[in-house]
Design an enzyme around this catalytic site. Sequence first.
Site, PDB file in Angstrom:
ATOM      1  N   HIS A  62      78.141 136.480  62.180  1.00 13.62           N
ATOM      2  CA  HIS A  62      79.113 136.890  62.915  1.00 13.62           C
ATOM      3  C   HIS A  62      81.085 136.629  61.612  1.00 13.62           C
ATOM      4  O   HIS A  62      79.784 136.360  60.120  1.00 13.62           O
ATOM      5  CB  HIS A  62      79.987 135.264  63.125  1.00 13.62           C
ATOM      6  CG  HIS A  62      79.879 134.042  62.163  1.00 13.62           C
ATOM      7  ND1 HIS A  62      79.550 133.156  62.829  1.00 13.62           N
ATOM      8  CD2 HIS A  62      80.361 134.547  60.725  1.00 13.62           C
ATOM      9  CE1 HIS A  62      80.134 132.159  61.461  1.00 13.62           C
ATOM     10  NE2 HIS A  62      80.087 132.245  60.295  1.00 13.62           N
ATOM     11  N   ASN A  68      74.127 133.690  61.774  1.00 11.30           N
ATOM     12  CA  ASN A  68      74.219 134.660  62.796  1.00 11.30           C
ATOM     13  C   ASN A  68      75.259 136.447  63.350  1.00 11.30           C
ATOM     14  O   ASN A  68      75.044 136.724  63.982  1.00 11.30           O
ATOM     15  CB  ASN A  68      74.618 133.787  63.864  1.00 11.30           C
ATOM     16  CG  ASN A  68      75.832 133.553  63.967  1.00 11.30           C
ATOM     17  OD1 ASN A  68      77.151 134.256  63.090  1.00 11.30           O
ATOM     18  ND2 ASN A  68      76.872 132.787  64.747  1.00 11.30           N
ATOM     19  N   GLU A 125      81.813 135.209  66.892  1.00 11.65           N
ATOM     20  CA  GLU A 125      80.417 134.803  66.631  1.00 11.65           C
ATOM     21  C   GLU A 125      79.873 135.880  67.968  1.00 11.65           C
ATOM     22  O   GLU A 125      80.355 136.988  68.560  1.00 11.65           O
ATOM     23  CB  GLU A 125      80.338 133.450  68.137  1.00 11.65           C
ATOM     24  CG  GLU A 125      80.877 132.502  67.235  1.00 11.65           C
ATOM     25  CD  GLU A 125      80.360 131.928  66.085  1.00 11.65           C
ATOM     26  OE1 GLU A 125      79.856 132.626  65.690  1.00 11.65           O
ATOM     27  OE2 GLU A 125      80.728 130.590  66.144  1.00 11.65           O
ATOM     28  N   ASP A 160      90.413 132.290  59.302  1.00 10.23           N
ATOM     29  CA  ASP A 160      90.158 131.722  61.015  1.00 10.23           C
ATOM     30  C   ASP A 160      90.813 130.427  60.601  1.00 10.23           C
ATOM     31  O   ASP A 160      90.991 129.953  58.982  1.00 10.23           O
ATOM     32  CB  ASP A 160      89.100 131.947  61.096  1.00 10.23           C
ATOM     33  CG  ASP A 160      88.034 132.029  60.312  1.00 10.23           C
ATOM     34  OD1 ASP A 160      88.698 131.551  58.581  1.00 10.23           O
ATOM     35  OD2 ASP A 160      86.746 132.451  60.361  1.00 10.23           O
TER      36      ASP A 160
END
Length: 260
Positions: free
Chosen positions: A138, A136, A143, A67
């Site tokens: 990801h 979380n 996400e 990313d």
Amino acid sequence: MEIIILPTPAEVGQLAARKVAQTISTKPAAVIGLATGSSPLEIYAALAAQVQGGFLDTRQVRGFALDEYVGLPREHPQSYASVIHREVVEPMRLDPAQVQLPDGRAADLEAACEAYEAALRDAGGVDIQILGIGGNGHIGFNEPTSSLRSRTRLKTLAPQTRADNARFFDDPEQVPTHCVTQGLGTIMDAYEILLVAQGSGKGAAVAAAVEGPVTAMCPGSILQFHPHATVIIDEAAAAQLVLADYYRYTYANKPAWQRF
Ligand code: F6R
């Protein structure tokens, strides 16, 4: 999934590096999927030590990052282009021309995402994808509620991700709001997955990814569908796993013939 629990973060880095080194030794022009963030730093440091000691030849290795932030200039020290150069390319002596990242500054981001997918395909796919996991759940910057079949695209960073990554910036407001990330479908195309996690802050995400239902609410849970995924974590990150004793027993009794 193979779950390996080790006492310390340093041991996680060493064993994960062994796995990546094994891939490179078998295939000198291997395609390595590169994660940024803190989780893989010990892997890169251990691999760099092997390269600098003359035990590993990375001259033909190719790399693809997961990313990149949108809106940061390439030369910003926290752009993933800078981070990958500093933490991976230079210490591991990779050929910079053979290491690619998604383009977070392209005028036409959609076309840039398609071009990244095409480059991955042209390279013959990722041999081993290194992953961290967000608090979380990801992976990459997919996400929660990301499509489980998503490809490389623009994403909005979750507030928790921006808060977690604020530690890398002088001012939390400087953390970009958007990124370009390989999709979950893109990540799942890798031949092999190597996820590492350290520390109690990752405990809930690791448990949800490994033992929870496969759900877009925990993007890492998609790895349960991968035919060759290894999860290497320290005791703190393993603290919420219901079957931790079973994973310890399995690893301690791993038959010699079983591939690592
Ligand atoms: C980084 C990435 C993220 C991180 C995750 C964990 O390229 O795609 O998924 O792996 O946010 O970050 P750290 O390792 O900093 O806790």
